[in-house]
Design a protein around this motif. Sequence first.
Motif, short mmCIF file in Angstrom:
data_model
loop_
_atom_site.label_atom_id
_atom_site.label_comp_id
_atom_site.label_asym_id
_atom_site.label_seq_id
_atom_site.Cartn_x
_atom_site.Cartn_y
_atom_site.Cartn_z
N ALA A 145 0.81 -1.22 0.00
CA ALA A 145 0.00 0.00 0.00
C ALA A 145 0.84 1.28 0.00
CB ALA A 145 -0.95 0.00 1.19
N ALA A 146 1.98 1.24 0.64
CA ALA A 146 2.82 2.44 0.71
C ALA A 146 3.84 2.51 -0.43
CB ALA A 146 3.54 2.47 2.06
N ASP A 147 3.83 1.53 -1.31
CA ASP A 147 4.84 1.45 -2.37
C ASP A 147 4.15 1.48 -3.74
OD1 ASP A 147 6.84 0.79 -4.17
OD2 ASP A 147 7.62 -0.87 -2.98
N GLU A 148 4.08 2.66 -4.36
CA GLU A 148 3.38 2.84 -5.64
C GLU A 148 3.94 1.93 -6.73
OE1 GLU A 148 0.38 4.44 -8.02
OE2 GLU A 148 0.70 4.73 -5.88
N LYS A 149 5.26 1.74 -6.76
CA LYS A 149 5.87 0.87 -7.77
C LYS A 149 5.40 -0.57 -7.60
CE LYS A 149 10.32 -0.25 -9.86
NZ LYS A 149 11.75 -0.01 -9.85
N ALA A 150 5.37 -1.05 -6.36
CA ALA A 150 4.90 -2.42 -6.08
C ALA A 150 3.42 -2.57 -6.42
CB ALA A 150 5.15 -2.79 -4.62
N LEU A 151 2.63 -1.52 -6.12
CA LEU A 151 1.20 -1.57 -6.45
C LEU A 151 0.99 -1.66 -7.96
CD1 LEU A 151 -0.38 1.06 -4.04
CD2 LEU A 151 -0.81 -1.40 -4.08
N ASN A 152 1.70 -0.84 -8.70
CA ASN A 152 1.54 -0.86 -10.15
C ASN A 152 2.01 -2.18 -10.76
OD1 ASN A 152 0.33 1.64 -10.34
ND2 ASN A 152 2.28 2.71 -10.51
N LYS A 153 3.07 -2.75 -10.22
CA LYS A 153 3.54 -4.05 -10.71
C LYS A 153 2.49 -5.13 -10.43
CE LYS A 153 7.31 -7.35 -10.53
NZ LYS A 153 8.55 -7.74 -9.93
N ALA A 154 1.90 -5.09 -9.24
CA ALA A 154 0.89 -6.07 -8.87
C ALA A 154 -0.37 -5.93 -9.73
CB ALA A 154 0.53 -5.93 -7.40
N LYS A 155 -0.67 -4.72 -10.16
CA LYS A 155 -1.88 -4.48 -10.96
C LYS A 155 -1.71 -4.93 -12.41
CE LYS A 155 -5.27 -0.98 -12.12
NZ LYS A 155 -5.67 0.39 -12.04
N ASP A 156 -0.50 -5.21 -12.83
CA ASP A 156 -0.23 -5.52 -14.24
C ASP A 156 -0.63 -6.96 -14.58
OD1 ASP A 156 0.56 -5.09 -16.83
OD2 ASP A 156 2.66 -5.55 -16.44
N GLY A 157 -1.94 -7.23 -14.52
CA GLY A 157 -2.45 -8.56 -14.83
C GLY A 157 -3.32 -8.52 -16.07
N ARG A 158 -4.09 -9.57 -16.26
CA ARG A 158 -4.95 -9.70 -17.43
C ARG A 158 -5.92 -8.52 -17.53
NH1 ARG A 158 -7.89 -14.89 -16.98
NH2 ARG A 158 -5.84 -15.66 -17.49
N CYS A 159 -6.16 -8.09 -18.76
CA CYS A 159 -7.15 -7.05 -19.00
C CYS A 159 -7.87 -7.34 -20.31
CB CYS A 159 -6.51 -5.67 -19.02
SG CYS A 159 -5.43 -5.37 -20.43
N TYR A 160 -9.02 -6.71 -20.47
CA TYR A 160 -9.84 -6.91 -21.67
C TYR A 160 -10.20 -5.57 -22.29
CZ TYR A 160 -10.58 -11.75 -20.28
OH TYR A 160 -10.40 -13.07 -19.95
N VAL A 161 -10.23 -5.55 -23.61
CA VAL A 161 -10.84 -4.47 -24.37
C VAL A 161 -12.23 -4.99 -24.72
CG1 VAL A 161 -10.77 -3.17 -26.53
CG2 VAL A 161 -8.66 -3.60 -25.26
N LEU A 162 -13.27 -4.20 -24.49
CA LEU A 162 -14.64 -4.68 -24.67
C LEU A 162 -15.09 -4.63 -26.13
CD1 LEU A 162 -16.24 -3.07 -21.50
CD2 LEU A 162 -15.25 -5.35 -21.79
N GLY A 163 -14.19 -5.01 -26.99
CA GLY A 163 -14.47 -5.05 -28.42
C GLY A 163 -13.41 -5.86 -29.13
N GLU A 164 -13.45 -5.79 -30.43
CA GLU A 164 -12.54 -6.60 -31.25
C GLU A 164 -11.35 -5.80 -31.72
OE1 GLU A 164 -14.52 -9.03 -34.29
OE2 GLU A 164 -16.40 -8.53 -33.27
N ILE A 165 -10.17 -6.37 -31.50
CA ILE A 165 -8.91 -5.85 -32.02
C ILE A 165 -8.26 -7.05 -32.72
CG2 ILE A 165 -6.61 -4.98 -31.42
CD1 ILE A 165 -7.87 -3.49 -29.10
N PRO A 166 -7.76 -6.86 -33.94
CA PRO A 166 -7.16 -8.01 -34.64
C PRO A 166 -6.07 -8.68 -33.80
CG PRO A 166 -7.37 -6.14 -36.11
CD PRO A 166 -7.71 -5.64 -34.73
#
Length: 125
Positions: free
Chosen positions: A57-78
Motif C-alpha cells: 500500500a505504501a509502495d506505488e511501484k509495487a502496487l503498479n507491478k501487482a496491478k499488471d495482470g490480465r485485461c480486456y478491451v470490450l471489443g474486437e482488435i485483430p
Amino acid sequence: MTPTPRTIGMTMHDRPLTFTRYDKVRDHAGGKPETRTWEDWVVIFSAHERRGTPEDAADEKALNKAKDGRCYVLGEIPPGAPHGNKHVTRMHALGLDIDGAGDEDLAKVFATLAPYEWVCHTTHK
C-alpha cells in the motif's frame, strides 16, 4: 448489430460477444480476441483476482507491478495488434471507468444502470 439469419431470435444472453484479452495491462501487443456469451463474460468479470499485498500500500511501484495482470478491451482488435482506439474494429460493450467514487455516487450509477444488463468488475490494486 445488424440482424442476420444467425442472430434473429437470439437474446442478449446467447448472442456472441467478442472481447480482446491481453495477458498484462502493459502488454500493448499480442491481444487475443475471445468470443463468449454474455453469461460466460459475467462469470469471468465477476471473479476478482487479488494482486499485491497489504504491505504494498505504501509502495506505488509495487502496487503498479501487482496491478499488471490480465485485461480486456470490450471489443474486437485483430490478433497481435496493440490495444488502442485506432485498432478497435467493433465494440460489443460499454465500460465505465469510475475512480474515487463514494458510496452515494456508486448508488447513483447503479440506479442508472438498473434497466440494463451489467456486471461490476474492478482492477483495484
